[in-house]
Design a protein around this motif. Sequence first.
Motif, PDB file in Angstrom:
ATOM      1  N   UNK A   1       7.502 -26.945  14.104  1.00 58.13           N
ATOM      2  CA  UNK A   1       6.461 -25.989  14.479  1.00 58.13           C
ATOM      3  C   UNK A   1       7.106 -24.607  14.434  1.00 58.13           C
ATOM      4  N   UNK A   2       6.403 -23.646  13.853  1.00 56.39           N
ATOM      5  CA  UNK A   2       6.943 -22.287  13.769  1.00 56.39           C
ATOM      6  C   UNK A   2       5.883 -21.285  14.212  1.00 56.39           C
ATOM      7  N   UNK A   3       6.339 -20.261  14.891  1.00 57.53           N
ATOM      8  CA  UNK A   3       5.476 -19.153  15.282  1.00 57.53           C
ATOM      9  C   UNK A   3       6.096 -17.853  14.805  1.00 57.53           C
ATOM     10  N   UNK A   4       5.340 -17.063  14.068  1.00 54.56           N
ATOM     11  CA  UNK A   4       5.799 -15.795  13.500  1.00 54.56           C
ATOM     12  C   UNK A   4       5.010 -14.653  14.126  1.00 54.56           C
ATOM     13  N   UNK A   5       5.678 -13.576  14.500  1.00 55.21           N
ATOM     14  CA  UNK A   5       5.044 -12.396  15.060  1.00 55.21           C
ATOM     15  C   UNK A   5       5.430 -11.202  14.194  1.00 55.21           C
ATOM     16  N   UNK A   6       4.484 -10.710  13.389  1.00 51.77           N
ATOM     17  CA  UNK A   6       4.747  -9.638  12.431  1.00 51.77           C
ATOM     18  C   UNK A   6       4.098  -8.327  12.844  1.00 51.77           C
ATOM     19  N   UNK A   7       4.771  -7.225  12.528  1.00 55.95           N
ATOM     20  CA  UNK A   7       4.152  -5.904  12.498  1.00 55.95           C
ATOM     21  C   UNK A   7       4.006  -5.589  11.019  1.00 55.95           C
ATOM     22  N   UNK A   8       2.771  -5.445  10.549  1.00 55.84           N
ATOM     23  CA  UNK A   8       2.466  -5.325   9.129  1.00 55.84           C
ATOM     24  C   UNK A   8       1.938  -3.927   8.823  1.00 55.84           C
ATOM     25  N   UNK A   9       2.439  -3.349   7.721  1.00 62.24           N
ATOM     26  CA  UNK A   9       1.956  -2.059   7.229  1.00 62.24           C
ATOM     27  C   UNK A   9       1.332  -2.271   5.847  1.00 62.24           C
ATOM     28  N   UNK A  10      -0.005  -2.192   5.758  1.00 61.17           N
ATOM     29  CA  UNK A  10      -0.667  -2.342   4.463  1.00 61.17           C
ATOM     30  C   UNK A  10      -0.570  -1.069   3.623  1.00 61.17           C
ATOM     31  N   UNK A  11      -0.616  -1.219   2.308  1.00 59.75           N
ATOM     32  CA  UNK A  11      -0.627  -0.111   1.362  1.00 59.75           C
ATOM     33  C   UNK A  11      -1.953  -0.180   0.594  1.00 59.75           C
ATOM     34  N   UNK A  12      -2.695   0.918   0.628  1.00 59.08           N
ATOM     35  CA  UNK A  12      -3.989   0.957  -0.054  1.00 59.08           C
ATOM     36  C   UNK A  12      -3.812   0.955  -1.568  1.00 59.08           C
ATOM     37  N   UNK A  13      -4.804   0.398  -2.274  1.00 59.48           N
ATOM     38  CA  UNK A  13      -4.798   0.429  -3.736  1.00 59.48           C
ATOM     39  C   UNK A  13      -5.107   1.842  -4.213  1.00 59.48           C
ATOM     40  N   UNK A  14      -4.890   2.090  -5.484  1.00 58.93           N
ATOM     41  CA  UNK A  14      -5.167   3.422  -6.045  1.00 58.93           C
ATOM     42  C   UNK A  14      -6.653   3.751  -5.950  1.00 58.93           C
ATOM     43  N   UNK A  15      -7.520   2.761  -6.088  1.00 61.33           N
ATOM     44  CA  UNK A  15      -8.965   2.985  -5.952  1.00 61.33           C
ATOM     45  C   UNK A  15      -9.297   3.424  -4.533  1.00 61.33           C
ATOM     46  N   UNK A  16      -8.724   2.753  -3.538  1.00 64.32           N
ATOM     47  CA  UNK A  16      -8.981   3.113  -2.143  1.00 64.32           C
ATOM     48  C   UNK A  16      -8.416   4.488  -1.818  1.00 64.32           C
ATOM     49  N   UNK A  17      -7.221   4.807  -2.346  1.00 59.18           N
ATOM     50  CA  UNK A  17      -6.622   6.127  -2.106  1.00 59.18           C
ATOM     51  C   UNK A  17      -7.474   7.242  -2.709  1.00 59.18           C
ATOM     52  N   UNK A  18      -7.997   7.023  -3.909  1.00 64.40           N
ATOM     53  CA  UNK A  18      -8.843   8.048  -4.521  1.00 64.40           C
ATOM     54  C   UNK A  18     -10.161   8.189  -3.771  1.00 64.40           C
ATOM     55  N   UNK A  19     -10.640   7.116  -3.164  1.00 70.67           N
ATOM     56  CA  UNK A  19     -11.888   7.165  -2.400  1.00 70.67           C
ATOM     57  C   UNK A  19     -11.722   7.997  -1.125  1.00 70.67           C
ATOM     58  N   UNK A  20     -10.607   7.828  -0.411  1.00 67.77           N
ATOM     59  CA  UNK A  20     -10.438   8.581   0.836  1.00 67.77           C
ATOM     60  C   UNK A  20      -9.869   9.967   0.597  1.00 67.77           C
ATOM     61  N   UNK A  21      -9.372  10.221  -0.616  1.00 65.48           N
ATOM     62  CA  UNK A  21      -8.897  11.566  -0.963  1.00 65.48           C
ATOM     63  C   UNK A  21      -7.636  11.939  -0.223  1.00 65.48           C
ATOM     64  N   UNK A  22      -7.619  13.121   0.344  1.00 66.61           N
ATOM     65  CA  UNK A  22      -6.435  13.647   1.018  1.00 66.61           C
ATOM     66  C   UNK A  22      -6.390  13.321   2.500  1.00 66.61           C
ATOM     67  N   UNK A  23      -7.244  12.433   2.955  1.00 61.52           N
ATOM     68  CA  UNK A  23      -7.216  12.073   4.374  1.00 61.52           C
ATOM     69  C   UNK A  23      -5.895  11.405   4.717  1.00 61.52           C
ATOM     70  N   UNK A  24      -5.337  11.787   5.836  1.00 66.68           N
ATOM     71  CA  UNK A  24      -4.104  11.171   6.308  1.00 66.68           C
ATOM     72  C   UNK A  24      -4.468   9.941   7.142  1.00 66.68           C
ATOM     73  N   UNK A  25      -3.737   8.867   6.943  1.00 67.42           N
ATOM     74  CA  UNK A  25      -4.028   7.650   7.702  1.00 67.42           C
ATOM     75  C   UNK A  25      -2.729   6.927   8.033  1.00 67.42           C
ATOM     76  N   UNK A  26      -2.749   6.213   9.125  1.00 65.02           N
ATOM     77  CA  UNK A  26      -1.688   5.257   9.453  1.00 65.02           C
ATOM     78  C   UNK A  26      -2.393   3.971   9.861  1.00 65.02           C
TER      79      UNK A  26
END
Length: 156
Positions: free
Chosen positions: A111-136
């Motif tokens: 049995x295994x239990x994993x606890x992750x802190x994950x940082x997603x990276x947006x696709x180029x389509x999503x980045x162009x959609x939100x423009x210059x908005x800063x996000x974390x």
Amino acid sequence: MEGEYGVSNRIGLGIKIGHSNYLIAPEDRDTVKSVTGTDFAIDVNFHLLKANRNDLFFTLGLGVTTADWQYQNNPLVLLSSAKGSGSYVNFGITDRIFFSYHIGVLFNLSYAGYNYKVTPELSSVAKSFIGNLSYTWDLNILLKGVNLGTGLAVKF
């Protein structure tokens, strides 16, 4: 890959380094390209049976882990990748069966239990959609499940 040092006749301390390439469910293959992970752990083993040709033991492992999710290049998929790191705990039973004095096979159920802190990276389509908005965007993900494994056992 793992190694163990016998502290006593029944107790062993070990290290484990593993790399996993996870299976992707058929219904997710249009979104997810690959999921891989790397683990490093310190194990404490308690040997129930230690014979010439058989070694049966319980394992408790504590360690660190990383994961990498890669997504398909599709305009409908808003992520390109996600990377995570964290900790994990593992409890299981392993049986090593030796065909000769040095070479054998091992079977593991744990049995295994994993606890992750994950940082997603947006696709180029999503980045162009939100423009210059800063996000974390960080996610905390807890994964639990059963591992079933087999491998080569080498005794020195």
